[in-house]
Design a protein around this motif. Sequence first.
Motif, mmCIF file in Angstrom:
data_model
loop_
_atom_site.group_PDB
_atom_site.id
_atom_site.type_symbol
_atom_site.label_atom_id
_atom_site.label_comp_id
_atom_site.label_asym_id
_atom_site.label_seq_id
_atom_site.Cartn_x
_atom_site.Cartn_y
_atom_site.Cartn_z
ATOM 1 N N GLN A 114 0.819 -1.230 0.000
ATOM 2 C CA GLN A 114 0.000 0.000 0.000
ATOM 3 C C GLN A 114 0.845 1.270 0.000
ATOM 4 O O GLN A 114 0.396 2.327 0.448
ATOM 5 N N TYR A 115 2.046 1.174 -0.501
ATOM 6 C CA TYR A 115 2.877 2.378 -0.589
ATOM 7 C C TYR A 115 2.646 3.066 -1.932
ATOM 8 O O TYR A 115 2.158 2.474 -2.895
ATOM 9 N N GLY A 116 2.971 4.349 -1.987
ATOM 10 C CA GLY A 116 2.778 5.131 -3.206
ATOM 11 C C GLY A 116 2.633 6.596 -2.874
ATOM 12 O O GLY A 116 3.310 7.109 -1.987
ATOM 13 N N GLY A 117 1.732 7.263 -3.565
ATOM 14 C CA GLY A 117 1.554 8.688 -3.319
ATOM 15 C C GLY A 117 0.561 9.292 -4.283
ATOM 16 O O GLY A 117 -0.065 8.591 -5.092
ATOM 17 N N PHE A 118 0.405 10.615 -4.185
ATOM 18 C CA PHE A 118 -0.505 11.361 -5.036
ATOM 19 C C PHE A 118 0.278 12.017 -6.163
ATOM 20 O O PHE A 118 1.412 12.464 -5.975
ATOM 21 N N ALA A 119 -0.340 12.087 -7.330
ATOM 22 C CA ALA A 119 0.351 12.620 -8.503
ATOM 23 C C ALA A 119 0.690 14.091 -8.322
ATOM 24 O O ALA A 119 -0.105 14.866 -7.780
ATOM 25 N N SER A 120 1.862 14.447 -8.807
ATOM 26 C CA SER A 120 2.285 15.852 -8.815
ATOM 27 C C SER A 120 1.943 16.493 -10.154
ATOM 28 O O SER A 120 2.307 17.643 -10.402
ATOM 29 N N THR A 121 1.236 15.757 -11.007
ATOM 30 C CA THR A 121 0.891 16.215 -12.351
ATOM 31 C C THR A 121 -0.622 16.382 -12.463
ATOM 32 O O THR A 121 -1.379 15.849 -11.656
ATOM 33 N N ASP A 122 -1.064 17.094 -13.484
ATOM 34 C CA ASP A 122 -2.482 17.320 -13.717
ATOM 35 C C ASP A 122 -3.177 16.003 -14.050
ATOM 36 O O ASP A 122 -2.586 15.118 -14.674
ATOM 37 N N GLU A 129 3.135 11.331 -12.382
ATOM 38 C CA GLU A 129 4.287 11.092 -11.493
ATOM 39 C C GLU A 129 3.826 11.156 -10.043
ATOM 40 O O GLU A 129 3.087 12.062 -9.659
ATOM 41 N N PHE A 130 4.305 10.186 -9.253
ATOM 42 C CA PHE A 130 3.816 10.000 -7.888
ATOM 43 C C PHE A 130 4.986 9.985 -6.897
ATOM 44 O O PHE A 130 5.593 8.931 -6.678
ATOM 45 N N PRO A 131 5.318 11.115 -6.288
ATOM 46 C CA PRO A 131 6.336 11.090 -5.229
ATOM 47 C C PRO A 131 5.801 10.343 -4.007
ATOM 48 O O PRO A 131 4.602 10.375 -3.719
ATOM 49 N N ALA A 132 6.692 9.694 -3.296
ATOM 50 C CA ALA A 132 6.298 8.986 -2.071
ATOM 51 C C ALA A 132 5.636 9.959 -1.100
ATOM 52 O O ALA A 132 6.178 11.036 -0.815
ATOM 53 N N LYS A 137 6.634 7.136 3.362
ATOM 54 C CA LYS A 137 7.943 7.395 3.994
ATOM 55 C C LYS A 137 7.997 6.776 5.389
ATOM 56 O O LYS A 137 9.020 6.199 5.778
ATOM 57 N N ASP A 138 6.896 6.875 6.114
ATOM 58 C CA ASP A 138 6.838 6.269 7.448
ATOM 59 C C ASP A 138 6.975 4.745 7.351
ATOM 60 O O ASP A 138 7.673 4.118 8.158
ATOM 61 N N THR A 150 12.776 8.669 -1.161
ATOM 62 C CA THR A 150 12.852 9.646 -2.257
ATOM 63 C C THR A 150 12.270 9.087 -3.559
ATOM 64 O O THR A 150 12.383 9.714 -4.613
ATOM 65 N N ASN A 151 11.631 7.928 -3.473
ATOM 66 C CA ASN A 151 11.054 7.315 -4.677
ATOM 67 C C ASN A 151 10.044 8.245 -5.351
ATOM 68 O O ASN A 151 9.229 8.895 -4.686
ATOM 69 N N VAL A 152 10.106 8.243 -6.679
ATOM 70 C CA VAL A 152 9.053 8.838 -7.509
ATOM 71 C C VAL A 152 8.688 7.771 -8.531
ATOM 72 O O VAL A 152 9.533 7.302 -9.286
ATOM 73 N N TRP A 153 7.409 7.373 -8.507
ATOM 74 C CA TRP A 153 6.912 6.403 -9.488
ATOM 75 C C TRP A 153 6.217 7.165 -10.602
ATOM 76 O O TRP A 153 5.732 8.282 -10.395
#
Length: 198
Positions: A114-122, A129-132, A137-138, A150-153
């Motif tokens: 369940q790791y990942g992140g929210f897109a920094s793109t429109d 692109e999804f920075p952690a 990070k936790d 520092t992962n970016v998917w």
Amino acid sequence: MLFRTAVAPAFALLFTACASAPVAETPSAFETAIAPLCGKSFEGRIVTTDAADDDWRAQRVVMHVRSCDPRYITIPLHVGEDHSRTWVLMQVGNDWELRHDHRHEDGSEDALTQYGGFASTDADALRQEFPADQATKDLFDRENIPVSKTNVWAVEIDPSANLFAYELKRPNRFLRVEFDTSKPVAPPPAPWGWPPLD
């Protein structure tokens, strides 16, 4: 007159129901680009050269765009006989969110999931692109892999080039897998922990 008296409330009720029904949201360009791939599977190849990916390079890599509910897309990634990984893409408001669902063969969740992140793109961009995010990070701190914080998917789709790509990038680490969407292959088995498709 009796007809008007009887029918008028019915029309009023119908009009009220239509006025209060939620308006369907227009799919983003990203979701629209993925839609033709729904239900299909594609073989991929690792195009980057990190030695960390030699094991993947030696095996068959297949992605399956398994479900495409509005704003919710699941894409299992099969590496050889390893069916543990599923990418989950969700649109939350105006943002896409990426989660990596990792399971053991018995269906139980891996400690690292369940790791990942929210897109920094429109939301309409065909490369998301999804920075952690902080929860990720936790998790990486708890699992003693702080370098991954520092992962970016990235998930990229280019219909004009018949391309779907997945990336993982951080300093001194780069994985990119490209899939040719012009050549569907037979669907793999259900990913671990997910029910079979009907």
